[in-house]
Write an enzyme that holds these catalytic residues in place. Structure first.
Site, short mmCIF file in Angstrom:
data_model
loop_
_atom_site.label_atom_id
_atom_site.label_comp_id
_atom_site.label_asym_id
_atom_site.label_seq_id
_atom_site.Cartn_x
_atom_site.Cartn_y
_atom_site.Cartn_z
N GLY A 10 -2.62 -1.29 -7.37
CA GLY A 10 -2.43 -0.23 -6.39
C GLY A 10 -2.18 1.12 -7.03
CB THR A 12 -6.29 4.54 -6.33
OG1 THR A 12 -5.99 3.79 -5.14
CG2 THR A 12 -7.07 3.65 -7.29
CG ASN A 87 2.72 0.33 -6.88
OD1 ASN A 87 3.78 0.79 -6.48
ND2 ASN A 87 1.54 0.80 -6.48
CB SER A 136 10.98 -1.90 -0.50
OG SER A 136 11.57 -1.10 0.52
CE1 TYR A 149 6.34 -2.16 2.61
CE2 TYR A 149 8.69 -1.80 2.88
CZ TYR A 149 7.52 -1.61 2.17
OH TYR A 149 7.54 -0.87 1.01
CB ALA A 151 9.22 -10.94 5.85
CE LYS A 153 7.31 -3.76 -0.63
NZ LYS A 153 6.56 -3.56 -1.90
#
Length: 238
Positions: A10, A12, A87, A136, A149, A151, A153
């Protein structure tokens, strides 16, 4: 970082792009991946003059083929891997506001793909190798609206902390970075709104997270950074 061979998923946009730029600015050799061809080209063009190397492919990390292609590229371009920075991630709505395929895809990208990339890296890392997983603070704060989200992390948190114990005898290190609210393309706020929040110390810059990754990757072998949590000074909590 000079000459260090790093795979960044990830890389870019957003935090990932800041991580790639920071590593390559210090002479690292980086292979990254993004789903969008245009974003990939823009990132590679923007980093062409940095001291290190930046290579990348456009692929979907949520697929087995995407993971295989990423590490095949690293094998060819770098001749090995010294570190993985996992990432890649997507934001999400509450689970009952998402289509079934959509929330499942978020889980595939945020959690399953991170595990798959880690597995591929472990097959290549030698003694001294490092894995940095970008999680996070959502794994801890459980804000309303972030059920899917959070869950993913929380899953990454458990994965990273357990994996560290599994590979330490091999001379490998695993670190978890847990940023608070960070300005990126994942945020709903506009670029101007994000700049205002950053100025008010309510939001981190992507570069702040990149510096945390730099810190971890540049520690001597005797130092093991287990979890590094960073927040804006005025982090909003539920």
């Amino acid at each position: 970082m000079q000459g260090k061979r790093v795979v960044v998923t990830g890389g870019t946009t957003g935090i990932g792009r800041a991580i790639v730029r920071s590593l390559a600015s210090q002479g690292a050799r980086v292979v990254t991946l993004g789903r969008d061809e245009n974003a990939l080209k823009d990132a590679l063009d923007a980093m062409a003059d940095l001291p290190g190397e930046v290579h990348g492919i456009a692929a979907d990390l949520a697929t087995r083929e995407g993971v295989e292609r990423l590490f095949a590229e690293a094998d060819v371009r770098l001749g090995g891997v010294d570190a993985l920075v996992s990432n890649a991630a997507l934001g999400a709505e509450p689970i009952d506001e998402m289509a079934d395929d959509d929330w499942r895809y978020v889980v595939e990208v945020n959690l399953v793909a991170a595990m798959a990339a880690t597995r591929a890296a472990l097959a290549r890392l030698g003694k001294g190798g490092q894995i940095v997983i970008v999680g996070s603070i959502s794994a801890e704060i459980h804000a309303p609206g972030e059920s899917v989200y959070s869950a993913t992390k929380a899953g990454l948190q458990g994965f990273a902390e357990t994996l560290r114990k599994e590979v330490e005898e091999r001379g490998l290190r695993v670190a978890l970075v847990e940023p608070g609210t960070t300005g990126s393309d994942m945020q709903e706020a506009s670029d101007d709104e994000q700049r205002e929040e950053i100025a008010k110390a309510r939001m981190l810059r992507a570069e702040d997270v990149a510096e945390a990754v730099d810190f971890i990757l540049s520690r001597p072998p005797r130092v093991d950074v287990v979890t590094l949590r960073l927040e804006p000074r005025l982090q909003e909590l539920p």
